[in-house]
Enzyme design. Structure first.
Site, PDB file in Angstrom:
ATOM      1  N   HIS A 274       0.812  -1.210   0.000  1.00 45.30           N
ATOM      2  CA  HIS A 274       0.000   0.000   0.000  1.00 45.30           C
ATOM      3  C   HIS A 274       0.854   1.271   0.000  1.00 45.30           C
ATOM      4  O   HIS A 274       0.349   2.361  -0.256  1.00 45.30           O
ATOM      5  CB  HIS A 274      -0.911  -0.022   1.232  1.00 45.30           C
ATOM      6  CG  HIS A 274      -1.924   1.059   1.241  1.00 45.30           C
ATOM      7  ND1 HIS A 274      -2.494   1.540   0.092  1.00 45.30           N
ATOM      8  CD2 HIS A 274      -2.464   1.767   2.256  1.00 45.30           C
ATOM      9  CE1 HIS A 274      -3.354   2.497   0.403  1.00 45.30           C
ATOM     10  NE2 HIS A 274      -3.340   2.649   1.706  1.00 45.30           N
ATOM     11  N   CYS A 275       2.170   1.136   0.259  1.00 42.60           N
ATOM     12  CA  CYS A 275       2.958   2.354   0.503  1.00 42.60           C
ATOM     13  C   CYS A 275       3.864   2.755  -0.657  1.00 42.60           C
ATOM     14  O   CYS A 275       3.667   3.809  -1.260  1.00 42.60           O
ATOM     15  CB  CYS A 275       3.808   2.171   1.745  1.00 42.60           C
ATOM     16  SG  CYS A 275       2.825   1.868   3.207  1.00 42.60           S
ATOM     17  N   ILE A 276       4.862   1.911  -0.953  1.00 40.64           N
ATOM     18  CA  ILE A 276       5.936   2.347  -1.851  1.00 40.64           C
ATOM     19  C   ILE A 276       5.434   2.676  -3.267  1.00 40.64           C
ATOM     20  O   ILE A 276       5.878   3.659  -3.863  1.00 40.64           O
ATOM     21  CB  ILE A 276       7.084   1.304  -1.885  1.00 40.64           C
ATOM     22  CG1 ILE A 276       7.506   0.914  -0.465  1.00 40.64           C
ATOM     23  CG2 ILE A 276       8.282   1.826  -2.664  1.00 40.64           C
ATOM     24  CD1 ILE A 276       8.092   2.005   0.374  1.00 40.64           C
TER      25      ILE A 276
ATOM     26  N   ASP B   8       2.683   6.157  -2.268  1.00 37.66           N
ATOM     27  CA  ASP B   8       2.978   7.389  -1.529  1.00 37.66           C
ATOM     28  C   ASP B   8       3.776   8.436  -2.314  1.00 37.66           C
ATOM     29  O   ASP B   8       3.479   9.633  -2.208  1.00 37.66           O
ATOM     30  CB  ASP B   8       3.720   7.070  -0.217  1.00 37.66           C
ATOM     31  CG  ASP B   8       2.926   6.113   0.653  1.00 37.66           C
ATOM     32  OD1 ASP B   8       1.728   5.924   0.376  1.00 37.66           O
ATOM     33  OD2 ASP B   8       3.507   5.547   1.586  1.00 37.66           O
TER      34      ASP B   8
END
Ligand SMILES: NC(=O)c1ccc[n+]([C@@H]2O[C@H](COP(=O)([O-])OP(=O)(O)OC[C@H]3O[C@@H](n4cnc5c(N)ncnc54)[C@H](O)[C@@H]3O)[C@@H](O)[C@H]2O)c1
Length: 454
Positions: free
Chosen positions: A291-293, A296
Site C-alpha cells: 500500500h505504501c511504496i 505514496d
C-alpha cells in the site's frame, strides 16, 4: 487568544495529560486495518480502554466475536485485548466519549494516480458532529504535506455544532480540540525491530498538541521524535518511502543492465553491502507492491505541481518500477523461446501472489499485473500461494482463481517465482520443474540449467 480561551485550553490539555498518564484516557482508533488494529492492540496491552471504529461491519463483527482477519495477529491477542476493555464499533456517535482519536484509514491513488483523500474526508465528516472540547485528534494515514491543516482541520471545524476550533498558539477564539499528525512506520513481516522500538515522529499543530500526542505515544513507543509541524511529519514519512522507491528503481534498472552484461546483480549487491559505511542494500524484484511504496511518492509529486515543481526523481523511479512486471513477462517469453516454445498457449504456474514474502497482503502486488499480462498474451495461468486460497476481484484486478496445489510441477512449461515465501522448498521446485524463472533470487545456491534469473 483571549485570556479565558487560553485558560480553558490549558485546563483541557492538563486534564487530558493526566488521563493519559493514568492510562484512563479512552483511545478511539478509526480504521481497523493493517495499521489500526495492531495499534489498538498495543494501547490495549498498556491497559488503555480502546474502541476501534470501522465502517466495514464484517471487521467489527469479527473483532466483537474475538476473531482476527489479519494473518499475523492471532485470535488469542484479540481475546486478551477484549478482556482488557477493547471493543469495536461502526457507530460514530461513540466518538464523543473518546479522549483521543487516531485516524488510520486508507490513502490510495485514483485511476489517474492522484491522491484519493475521500477516506480521510469521510472520517473527518463523521467525527466532526461528535467532537468535544479537549479531545486530541491524530492523523496517521500517509499523505502529502498540508493534508492535516488544509483538509482534516477545516472539515472538523466546519462540521461541529459547538464552534470548536483546533488549538493554535496565537488564534484561539473559544473552545479547542488538539490536532497532530504522526506517520505510521510499520514494516509488515519484518520481525527484526519490535514495533515499540520504531521511533514515533509527531508534529502537532501547536506545542500543546505536540506534547499531548507525544505523551500518548510515549505510553506505547520507546522514543518520540517531535517535529515542528504536521506538514514536517507528513513530509518525513514521504521522504522515507520515496527514498525506498527510488533506490529500488535504481537496482531494478541495474538488474536489467546486469542481465544483458551477464553479471549477477544479487552477487554485486551482496558484495557492495560489505562496505561498512555509505551503502545501504536494496534488492530488485518483479515490481513494487504494497500500500505504501508504489503509492505514496505520487502524493508528493501531485502536491509539488501546486508549487510549479516537477518531482523528476519520483516520476523516473515510477516509470522504471511500473515497467518491471512487463519485463518479467518478456523474460518468461524469452526463456520459453530458448526451449523452442511460445508464450501463447503455454501453461505457467506463478509462485506467490503476495506483494512480498511471508505476508497475506495482495495490495498493488506485481503478481496481479503479471498474471493479467500473461493471460492477455495467451497463457493458461495457475498460481500457488499459501496465504491466498482464492483470489477474486479488487480495485484494479478481476481474476477469480483458486490456489493450485504444489504438485506435478512437470506439467507446467514454466514455474515463475514472483514472491519468495520462506515455506517453499526451492530445491524440490527446481528439481521437479521443466523451467524456473526466478524474479527474487529465491533459488540462490541451487545449481541448475533450468533456472533463469530475471
Ligand atoms: N499497511 C502498512 O503496512 C502501512 C504502513 C505505513 C503506513 N500505512 C498507511 O496507513 C494508512 C492505513 O493503511 P492500512 O494498511 O491500515 O489500510 P487498510 O485498508 O488495511 O485499513 C483501513 C481500514 O479503514 C477502514 N475505513 C475506511 N474508511 C473508513 C471510515 N470512513 N471510517 C472508519 N473506517 C474506515 C477500512 O474499512 C479498513 O478496515 C494508509 O494511509 C497507509 O498508507 C500503512
Amino acid at each position: 487568544m483571549s485570556t479565558a480561551a487560553r485558560v480553558s485550553s490549558e485546563a483541557n490539555a492538563k486534564d487530558l495529560r493526566a488521563r493519559i498518564e493514568a492510562r484512563t484516557a479512552k483511545v478511539g482508533i478509526v480504521g481497523m486495518g493493517y495499521v489500526g488494529l495492531p495499534l489498538a492492540l498495543l494501547f490495549s496491552e498498556r491497559e488503555f480502554p480502546v474502541l476501534g471504529f470501522d465502517i466495514d461491519t464484517s471487521k467489527v463483527n469479527a473483532l466483537s466475536s474475538g476473531k482476527s482477519y489479519i494473518y499475523r495477529i492471532p485470535e488469542t491477542e484479540i481475546a486478551s485485548a477484549r478482556e482488557k476493555n477493547f471493543a469495536a464499533t461502526a457507530d460514530y456517535s461513540r466518538a464523543a466519549d473518546m479522549d483521543a482519536i487516531i485516524i488510520c484509514v486508507p490513502t490510495p491513488l485514483n485511476e489517474y494516480r492522484e491522491p484519493d483523500l475521500s477516506y480521510i474526508e469521510a472520517t473527518a465528516k463523521a467525527i466532526a458532529p461528535h467532537l468535544r472540547a479537549g479531545q486530541l485528534i491524530i492523523l496517521e494515514s500517509t499523505t502529502y504535506p498540508g493534508t492535516t491543516e488544509e483538509v482534516l482541520i477545516p472539515l472538523l471545524e466546519k462540521g461541529n455544532d459547538f464552534e470548536l476550533t483546533a488549538a493554535r498558539d496565537h488564534a484561539n477564539s473559544g473552545k479547542v480540540f488538539f490536532v497532530a499528525f504522526s506517520p505510521e512506520r510499520e514494516d509488515p513481516g519484518n520481525d527484526t525491530v519490535a514495533r515499540r522500538d520504531i521511533p514515533k515522529v509527531v508534529g502537532g499543530l501547536n506545542q500543546a498538541s505536540s506534547d499531548l500526542a507525544g505523551a500518548l505515544y510515549r505510553s506505547i513507543f520507546n522514543r518520540i521524535v517531535p517535529v515542528s509541524s504536521p506538514a514536517a511529519a507528513e513530509m518525513t514519512k514521504l521522504l522515507e518511502n520515496i527514498y525506498r522507491c527510488i533506490n529500488i528503481a535504481l537496482v531494478n534498472e541495474l538488474k536489467m543492465l546486469c542481465l544483458r552484461m551477464g553479471i549477477n546483480i544479487w552477487e554485486v549487491i551482496d558484495a557492495a553491502a560489505t562496505k561498512p559505511f555509505g551503502f545501504h542494500p536494496f534488492y530488485p524484484g518483479p515490481g513494487l507492491g504494497g500500500h505504501c511504496i508504489p503509492v505514496d511518492p505520487y502524493y508528493l509529486s501531485w502536491k509539488a505541481k501546486e508549487f510549479d515543481f516537477q518531482a523528476k526523481f519520483i516520476e523516473l523511479a515510477g516509470e522504471i518500477n511500473t515497467f518491471m512486471p512487463y519485463h518479467v513477462v518478456n523474460s518468461v517469453a524469452s526463456a520459453l523461446n530458448t526451449n523452442r516454445k511460445a508464450l501463447n498457449g503455454s501453461k505457467i504456474l506463478v509462485l506467490g501472489l503476495a506483494y512480498k514474502k511471508d505476508v497475506d497482503d495482495l495490495r498493488e502486488s506485481p503478481a496481479l499485473t503479471i498474471i493479467e499480462e500473461l493471460q492477455r498474451r495467451g497463457v493458461q495461468v495457475f498460481y500457488n500461494d499459501p496465504y491466498f486460497p482464492t483470489v477474486g476481484r479488487g480495485r484494479k484486478y478481476n481474476l477469480h482463481m483458486t490456489c493450485t496445489p504444489l504438485e506435478n510441477l512437470a506439467q507446467y512449461d514454466c514455474v515463475l517465482i514472483v514472491t519468495d515465501h520462506s515455506d517453499y522448498d526451492y530445491k524440490r521446485i527446481v528439481n521437479e520443474s521443466q523451467l524456473v524463472v526466478d524474479t527474487r533470487n529465491a533459488t540462490r545456491g541451487i545449481q541448475s540449467e533450468k533456472i533463469v534469473h530475471c
